[in-house]
Structures are given as C-alpha cells and as structure tokens.
Scaffold this motif. Structure first.
Motif, PDB file in Angstrom:
ATOM      1  N   GLN A 172     -55.716 -37.187  33.617  1.00  0.00           N
ATOM      2  CA  GLN A 172     -56.809 -36.325  33.205  1.00  0.00           C
ATOM      3  C   GLN A 172     -56.819 -35.003  33.984  1.00  0.00           C
ATOM      4  OE1 GLN A 172     -59.732 -37.784  31.187  1.00  0.00           O
ATOM      5  NE2 GLN A 172     -58.159 -39.204  30.544  1.00  0.00           N
ATOM      6  N   THR A 173     -56.748 -35.128  35.314  1.00  0.00           N
ATOM      7  CA  THR A 173     -56.829 -33.926  36.141  1.00  0.00           C
ATOM      8  C   THR A 173     -55.434 -33.396  36.445  1.00  0.00           C
ATOM      9  OG1 THR A 173     -56.710 -35.127  38.228  1.00  0.00           O
ATOM     10  CG2 THR A 173     -58.919 -34.846  37.265  1.00  0.00           C
ATOM     11  N   LYS A 174     -55.405 -32.206  37.035  1.00  0.00           N
ATOM     12  CA  LYS A 174     -54.145 -31.561  37.418  1.00  0.00           C
ATOM     13  C   LYS A 174     -53.396 -32.423  38.438  1.00  0.00           C
ATOM     14  CE  LYS A 174     -52.596 -26.939  38.690  1.00  0.00           C
ATOM     15  NZ  LYS A 174     -52.989 -25.612  39.137  1.00  0.00           N
TER      16      LYS A 174
END
Length: 173
Positions: free
Chosen positions: A3-5
């Motif tokens: 989901q996140t970097k």
C-alpha cells in the motif's frame, strides 16, 4: 499488495532477492539484443548520466565508502594480485605467469648473485630487470643487484672497470 511507498520498496526488494537469477538472465539477454541502442543512448545522455551519478554518489557517500572498505578488506589478496598483474603488464609487458616462469627458470634465485628470493624482506624480493632502451625483460634480480645495475646505467665498460678495480684492490668476498 503493498500500500505505502515503504511497503512497495520492501516487496520489490524481496521479489528481486527471490528472482535474482531470472532477472539477471533477462537483463543480459536484453543488453545483448540492444547493444547498439544502449551505446547510442549512453553517448547521447552522457552529461545527464554523469550528473545523476554524481548526485547519487554525493547522497550515498558514507554507504559507498563503507561498501568499498568492506569489499577491499574481504578481497585484499585478489586486489593485490590484480594490481601486480596490471603493474607488470603496463611497465614490462609481461604477465604474472611470465614472472612465475622466470622464477622457476632461475630456481627462485637472483640471476646475478644467486641469493634466494624471500618475500618477507624488501631486499630479497624479486625485481624485474629490463633493458631501458628496448624494454626487454632480462631476468629477476634482488634489490641490491638491480639497484647496482641501475647506478651503473647498464654500461658494460663502467661495470668492467669496476670489476678490474675490485680485483686490483683486494676484492674479498
């Protein structure tokens, strides 16, 4: 899926580790198939690539230095061998194998005074003797014999006079 970097970076890293060989093989095939295009791209974008490399190196200075230090410590012997190979090739036009063959032919001894070569003392390491005019390698000498020839500039008449001088004045050896 990430989901996140940070999650994406971790996922990509894990994927690369698991598939390193396959990725490497694909990259190699691509590079072989596109040699000219890659060469053209690199030439066309020389300054941009240099700037990016400089920026990367500045940002990662400590990491690069740490890696280099670790690599050099881990590969000390191979680095020393490579340096010696490069020095011999550039200075005398011989390989490390050629030097080893000379050592064997000379029974690991100086070609002039027959002192055995030892590698723990600088004065008894083998030095490559060569003609400064033709650059032809003549043999391996100890430090003293090689330096002596150097001081006399390989000039046979002067060396002959030196021998006569020693013989006339009580050479004791």
């Amino acid at each position: 899926m990430p989901q996140t970097k940070e999650q994406k970076a971790a996922y990509d890293k894990l994927y690369y580790i698991k598939n390193k060989e396959a990725i490497s093989a694909r990259v190699q095939i691509y590079q072989e198939d596109n040699k000219e295009a890659i060469k053209e791209y690199r030439e066309k974008n020389k300054e941009q690539r240099a700037a990016l490399k400089k920026e990367y190196n500045e940002k990662n200075k400590e990491q690069i230095a740490a890696y280099a230090k670790e690599y050099n410590e881990k590969n000390k012997e191979q680095i020393a061998i490579k340096k010696e190979e490069t020095r011999l090739k550039s200075k005398y036009g011989i390989t490390l194998k050629d030097k080893t063959i000379l050592l064997q032919k000379q029974n690991n001894k100086c070609k002039i005074c027959s002192v055995s070569f030892l590698y723990d003392k600088h004065s008894t390491k083998p030095f490559v003797d060569h003609c400064h005019t033709t650059n032809k390698v003549r043999g391996l000498l100890c430090l003293h014999c090689n330096t002596g020839l150097g001081y006399f500039k390989d000039h046979i008449p002067t060396l002959t006079k030196t021998i006569n001088y020693l013989q006339e004045n009580g050479w004791a050896y």
